[in-house]
Enzyme design. Structure first.
Site, mmCIF file in Angstrom:
data_model
loop_
_atom_site.group_PDB
_atom_site.id
_atom_site.type_symbol
_atom_site.label_atom_id
_atom_site.label_comp_id
_atom_site.label_asym_id
_atom_site.label_seq_id
_atom_site.Cartn_x
_atom_site.Cartn_y
_atom_site.Cartn_z
ATOM 1 N NE ARG A 14 -3.566 -0.559 2.378
ATOM 2 C CZ ARG A 14 -4.431 -0.943 3.306
ATOM 3 N NH1 ARG A 14 -4.844 -0.074 4.202
ATOM 4 N NH2 ARG A 14 -4.879 -2.175 3.338
ATOM 5 C CB SER A 100 -8.405 -0.736 2.690
ATOM 6 O OG SER A 100 -9.193 -1.222 3.754
ATOM 7 C CE LYS A 110 -7.135 -4.961 2.041
ATOM 8 N NZ LYS A 110 -8.471 -4.798 2.671
ATOM 9 C CG ASP A 240 -13.531 -0.511 4.815
ATOM 10 O OD1 ASP A 240 -14.277 -1.313 4.218
ATOM 11 O OD2 ASP A 240 -12.312 -0.727 4.974
ATOM 12 C CG ASP A 242 -11.548 -2.759 1.124
ATOM 13 O OD1 ASP A 242 -11.836 -2.221 2.213
ATOM 14 O OD2 ASP A 242 -10.698 -3.664 1.030
ATOM 15 C CG HIS A 306 -6.654 -8.468 6.001
ATOM 16 N ND1 HIS A 306 -6.396 -9.317 4.965
ATOM 17 C CD2 HIS A 306 -5.932 -7.337 5.746
ATOM 18 C CE1 HIS A 306 -5.564 -8.744 4.109
ATOM 19 N NE2 HIS A 306 -5.271 -7.542 4.554
ATOM 20 C CD GLU A 323 -8.476 -6.839 12.656
ATOM 21 O OE1 GLU A 323 -7.335 -6.593 13.052
ATOM 22 O OE2 GLU A 323 -8.832 -6.714 11.470
ATOM 23 C CB SER A 325 -10.568 -1.774 12.751
ATOM 24 O OG SER A 325 -10.302 -3.097 12.330
ATOM 25 C CB ALA A 422 3.863 0.119 14.696
ATOM 26 C CB SER A 423 -0.750 1.942 11.847
ATOM 27 O OG SER A 423 -1.458 1.667 10.657
ATOM 28 C CG ASN A 424 1.145 -4.027 10.636
ATOM 29 O OD1 ASN A 424 2.341 -3.760 10.740
ATOM 30 N ND2 ASN A 424 0.553 -4.947 11.367
#
Length: 462
Positions: A14, A100, A110, A240, A242, A306, A323, A325, A422-424
């Site tokens: 991404r 996403s 993905k 969201d 997607d 995911h 999750e 989220s 940490a955000s991936n």
């Protein structure tokens, strides 16, 4: 345009589409991935979301894929449709082109290979191969494989409706797709099930002109809440960009987060399957784990992401995972992939089978003081080092009862907990806190914010 290896993340690829994903890079991704797929067959399924650059990325990717394999194009649609096509058509591999829930200028990929998520070390290895391919200009590629179109939307709707067991009650529902890729299919699904659907921003527009398509941010749900009230609907369902993340609001305007939906879904599953296993993640409320375990289930805390969640579900035989989220993974009567459209249908199913409204069911959920998922900007190059420094500091505190470090750091105090990871998917740290009351919550949140600030200064110090 220079190749940016940081676009290759833990469980997807991404970046900013017109900066990080130029045609040469994307074609190289196609070549490298097709070479891996060919060991398992010669067909790759590709889908794409409605972002303005998705068609360009599709053309560049397919150029690389067709140098090795055949390609089936399922067209523009949501990520769960690609996941369904992978199950339904059984190709060697599948690729979804999507940004996403990220901003409109972002996009990415993905990947699935041999019926499994493609993440972690596999993405790192793919990055290395792409780097090698781009060390010199790409040669003229042969066109080995065919490109065919296949519309699987009708099959998706047939399969999804077959997996829903409705009761007698029907209600009005507002669907806010944020102009993302899932709106038309979600509206079609819920109407086929017999519900009165009020579409809100359900036309696809990759500019996302009305609001950012991320239901984890409360501000993005304002229009949905207002429309539910104006229409006299029982609930609102948000998707969201997607449609692999779901949000919900009740008639009072209350937002139900993913871990709260997990309690509702999990208890319904336990009524059919006593002792069922569930997988949550480190941002989820402690109340979720307690409620599902007290109801006779077995709820496990796992890593965010995911690909990681789906892999853990297969390992444990969990019937549901979720999750905070809004990713919801139903292996119970569905395929185990994250599908916001199907999750919304399961919420409608649950409500149809009783007299209680969503507001009444939400009134019965445990009430704890908590923050939403908070994102703190932090450069990709240092975010993991900052989390490591925060972990070290929290471990040294005498007032911390326990530290869970399976994904970032979740520090537990007698009166609550706080998470930093940490955000991936973004250059950011994710923070969430929960406590018995607002005073304790503020104490934990303030402590974590200061710890993060101190850790960042330490990491950035020369």
């Amino acid at each position: 345009m220079p190749f940016d290896p940081s676009s290759f993340r833990e469980y997807d690829i991404r970046g900013v589409a017109d900066r990080d994903l130029d045609d040469a890079t994307v074609t190289a991704i196609g070549v490298a991935f097709a070479r891996r797929a060919y060991a398992h067959g010669n067909t790759i399924v590709v889908g794409r979301d409605c972002r303005l650059h998705s068609d360009r990325l599709f053309a560049a990717l397919v150029r690389g894929l067709r140098s090795v394999c055949q390609v089936i194009d399922i067209g523009v649609g949501p990520t769960p449709l690609l996941y369904f096509a992978e199950k339904h058509l059984a190709p060697a591999a599948a690729v979804m082109i999507t940004g996403s829930h990220n901003p409109a200028e972002d996009n990415g990929f993905k990947l699935l290979l041999n019926h499994a998520s493609f993440f972690g070390d596999n993405i790192a290895s793919l990055r290395d191969d792409v780097t090698a391919l781009l060390a010199a200009p790409l040669p003229e590629l042969p066109v080995v494989g065919t490109l065919t179109e296949r519309d699987v939307r009708a099959e998706y709707l047939d399969a999804a409706t077959a997996g829903i067991l409705l009761g007698p009650r029907r209600m009005k529902v507002v669907v806010d797709a944020g102009n993302g890729a899932g709106g038309p299919l979600a509206v079609a699904l819920y109407r086929r099930l017999g519900f009165e659907v009020v579409p809100l921003y359900c036309d696809m527009d990759g500019r996302f002109p009305n609001h950012h398509p991320d239901p984890t941010i409360a501000a993005n749900l304002h229009d949905l809440i207002a429309t539910v009230a104006r229409e006299g609907a029982e609930l609102g369902i948000a998707l969201d960009g997607d449609a692999d993340r779901v949000g919900a609001v009740d008639a009072s305007g209350r937002i139900l987060w993913g871990d709260q939906l997990m309690i509702l879904f999990g208890k319904a599953i336990l009524a059919e399957h006593p002792g069922a296993r569930f997988v949550g993640e480190v941002k989820c409320s402690q109340a979720m784990y307690d409620e599902l375990n007290h109801a006779g289930g077995h709820a496990e805390m796992w890593k965010v992401g995911h690909s990681l969640i789906k892999t853990r579900m297969k390992e444990t035989g969990a019937l549901l995972a979720g999750e905070m989220s809004g990713h919801m993974f139903f292996a119970h009567r569905w395929f185990g992939f994250d599908d916001a459209m199907y999750a919304g249908a399961r919420l409608l199913e649950l409500l149809s089978r009783g007299t209680a409204t969503l507001k009444q069911r939400a009134d019965e959920l445990p009430v704890l003081a908590s923050t939403p998922e908070l994102r703190i900007p932090c450069p990709d190059l240092i975010k993991f080092a900052v989390v490591a420094a925060v972990t070290k500091t929290l471990r040294a505190r005498s007032d911390v009862r326990d530290v869970i470090d399976i994904d970032g750091v979740r520090a537990i105090w007698p009166h609550g907990w706080g998470l930093v990871r940490a955000s991936n998917t973004q250059p950011a740290l994710v923070m969430r806190c929960e406590a018995n009351d607002e005073a304790a919550l503020l104490k934990i949140k303030t402590l974590l914010e200061q710890t993060i600030a101190d850790a960042r200064r330490m990491v950035e110090a020369p």
